[in-house]
Design a protein around this motif. Structure first.
Motif, PDB file in Angstrom:
ATOM      1  N   ALA A  74      -1.270  -5.004 -12.308  1.00  0.00           N
ATOM      2  CA  ALA A  74      -0.136  -6.262 -11.025  1.00  0.00           C
ATOM      3  C   ALA A  74      -1.620  -6.024 -10.476  1.00  0.00           C
ATOM      4  CB  ALA A  74       1.005  -5.910 -10.789  1.00  0.00           C
ATOM      5  N   SER A  78      -3.477  -9.666  -9.214  1.00  0.00           N
ATOM      6  CA  SER A  78      -3.074 -10.238  -7.564  1.00  0.00           C
ATOM      7  C   SER A  78      -4.060 -10.162  -6.733  1.00  0.00           C
ATOM      8  CB  SER A  78      -1.905  -8.955  -6.866  1.00  0.00           C
ATOM      9  OG  SER A  78      -1.742  -9.338  -5.434  1.00  0.00           O
ATOM     10  N   GLN A  79      -5.483  -8.946  -7.423  1.00  0.00           N
ATOM     11  CA  GLN A  79      -6.479  -9.006  -6.424  1.00  0.00           C
ATOM     12  C   GLN A  79      -7.749 -10.231  -6.756  1.00  0.00           C
ATOM     13  OE1 GLN A  79      -9.219  -5.867  -6.594  1.00  0.00           O
ATOM     14  NE2 GLN A  79      -9.320  -5.278  -4.278  1.00  0.00           N
ATOM     15  N   LEU A  81      -6.349 -13.026  -7.599  1.00  0.00           N
ATOM     16  CA  LEU A  81      -5.695 -14.530  -6.900  1.00  0.00           C
ATOM     17  C   LEU A  81      -6.014 -14.387  -5.378  1.00  0.00           C
ATOM     18  CD1 LEU A  81      -3.592 -16.859  -6.707  1.00  0.00           C
ATOM     19  CD2 LEU A  81      -1.659 -15.124  -6.159  1.00  0.00           C
ATOM     20  N   ALA A  82      -5.861 -12.993  -4.916  1.00  0.00           N
ATOM     21  CA  ALA A  82      -6.175 -13.181  -3.398  1.00  0.00           C
ATOM     22  C   ALA A  82      -7.812 -13.269  -2.449  1.00  0.00           C
ATOM     23  CB  ALA A  82      -6.343 -11.628  -2.764  1.00  0.00           C
ATOM     24  N   GLU A 105      -2.402  -9.842   6.549  1.00  0.00           N
ATOM     25  CA  GLU A 105      -2.244  -8.926   4.907  1.00  0.00           C
ATOM     26  C   GLU A 105      -1.619  -6.867   5.335  1.00  0.00           C
ATOM     27  OE1 GLU A 105      -4.863  -5.896   2.205  1.00  0.00           O
ATOM     28  OE2 GLU A 105      -6.331  -7.157   3.883  1.00  0.00           O
ATOM     29  N   ALA A 164      -1.307 -11.463  -1.221  1.00  0.00           N
ATOM     30  CA  ALA A 164      -1.894 -11.218  -2.504  1.00  0.00           C
ATOM     31  C   ALA A 164      -2.544 -10.009  -1.943  1.00  0.00           C
ATOM     32  CB  ALA A 164      -2.584 -12.063  -2.600  1.00  0.00           C
ATOM     33  N   LEU A 167      -0.081  -7.585  -1.204  1.00  0.00           N
ATOM     34  CA  LEU A 167       0.523  -5.794  -2.946  1.00  0.00           C
ATOM     35  C   LEU A 167      -0.465  -5.450  -3.804  1.00  0.00           C
ATOM     36  CD1 LEU A 167       2.921  -9.329  -4.110  1.00  0.00           C
ATOM     37  CD2 LEU A 167       3.459  -7.541  -2.690  1.00  0.00           C
ATOM     38  N   THR A 168      -1.825  -6.211  -4.207  1.00  0.00           N
ATOM     39  CA  THR A 168      -1.838  -5.295  -4.228  1.00  0.00           C
ATOM     40  C   THR A 168      -2.642  -4.424  -3.600  1.00  0.00           C
ATOM     41  OG1 THR A 168      -3.505  -6.842  -4.852  1.00  0.00           O
ATOM     42  CG2 THR A 168      -5.323  -4.961  -5.223  1.00  0.00           C
ATOM     43  N   TRP A 171       0.123  -1.873  -4.619  1.00  0.00           N
ATOM     44  CA  TRP A 171       0.567  -1.173  -6.066  1.00  0.00           C
ATOM     45  C   TRP A 171      -0.583  -0.694  -6.390  1.00  0.00           C
ATOM     46  CZ3 TRP A 171       1.171  -7.278  -7.748  1.00  0.00           C
ATOM     47  CH2 TRP A 171       2.681  -6.837  -7.746  1.00  0.00           C
TER      48      TRP A 171
END
Length: 294
Positions: A74, A78-79, A81-82, A105, A164, A167-168, A171
């Motif tokens: 994940a 996510s990273q 995409l970010a 962020e 994103a 979330l990175t 996680w």
């Protein structure tokens, strides 16, 4: 308090990485520039982990579990995409506005941490997060954009990048906690596995969909190396800090990256700071003091 120097170091490296990525984004697509962040970082992360075990060879190897794998996958995706959204912002005219939105962020990480990751903040911590958000708003040019509408594409990409990245970070912290290794070994393992997965995914994607992107990186090996090196060093700082302290506080203090960016602009590009910039910098210092005391 060891998370503080790690965060400051990470913010400095990230400021340089963004400058190098912006330069490369004029010659390569968003996915290729995103790969430049990871492609040479894997060997650097592996060397860092090897040196840690040479320093303390008695430390155990990780016990890989299903939740740990889920957090790694994940965080890696996510990273990617970010970073891709951030690079796309570099290619827009509304760069300052977009980056300012992406810097949401810290606030997003604080809210998500409270509601989904059992990471509450003290009132002083929340004050630091909000003051930091106001500082970025002043420094990024968002205040100057109030007189007119922010383009929808810029708005969505900026907030999407910030979400994103938040979330990175959350996680990554969860992966380090699940692994249960002593500091800094847990953070180093998470770093190596996340970067390795990201490199594999992006190499496969570009090899199948955009071979010209790989050629663009091959033509600029020096710039690609600078991006990977500064990115990996920054990630060592971020991952280490987030294994020691809550993501919201780390990312709020990390907004001092804006100060480093303006210093680079003033020193390297000979750009002058305006009154609004000085107010923003003062608020960043105030936000940093709040989160350190929190």
């Amino acid at each position: 308090m060891l998370w503080i120097p790690f965060t400051l170091f990470a913010a400095l490296m990230q400021a340089w990485r963004n400058a190098f990525q912006k330069q490369l984004s004029q010659e390569a697509g968003a996915t290729a520039v995103t790969l430049a962040r990871f492609v040479l970082a894997g060997p650097i992360a592996a060397l860092y982990l090897w040196l840690l075990y040479r320093w303390q060879p008695q430390q155990p190897l990780p016990d890989i579990s299903l939740p740990f794998v889920a957090y790694i996958v994940a965080a890696a995706l996510s990273q990617i995409l970010a970073t891709a959204l951030m690079v796309r912002l570099f290619q827009l005219r509304n760069y300052a506005v977009g980056v300012g939105l992406a810097k949401s962020e810290a606030i997003l990480a604080a809210a998500l941490g409270v509601f989904f990751f059992s990471a509450p903040l003290t009132p002083l911590g929340w004050l630091g997060v909000l003051v930091g958000g106001l500082a970025v708003w002043l420094l990024s040019g968002l205040r100057r954009a109030v007189g007119g509408p922010v383009p929808p594409a810029t708005l969505l990409m900026g907030l999407g990048s910030g979400l994103a990245f938040a979330l990175t970070s959350l996680w990554v912290r969860e992966a380090s906690l699940v692994l249960g290794l002593p500091f800094p070994f847990g953070a180093a393992w998470v770093l190596l596995l996340v970067i390795s997965l990201q490199t594999l995914v992006l190499l496969l994607w570009l090899g199948l969909r955009d071979p010209a992107g790989l050629t663009a990186l091959w033509r600029r090996p020096g710039l690609t190396l600078l991006i990977s090196l500064s990115s990996c060093l920054g990630s060592i700082g971020w991952f280490s800090a987030m294994s020691l302290e809550s993501v919201a506080l780390v990312k709020t203090l990390g907004q001092i990256e804006v100060l480093f960016t303006l210093m680079i602009s003033a020193w390297y590009f000979r750009e002058k700071l305006g009154r609004q910039d000085h107010w923003g910098l003062a608020l960043i210092v105030l936000a940093a003091l709040c989160v350190m005391w929190a």
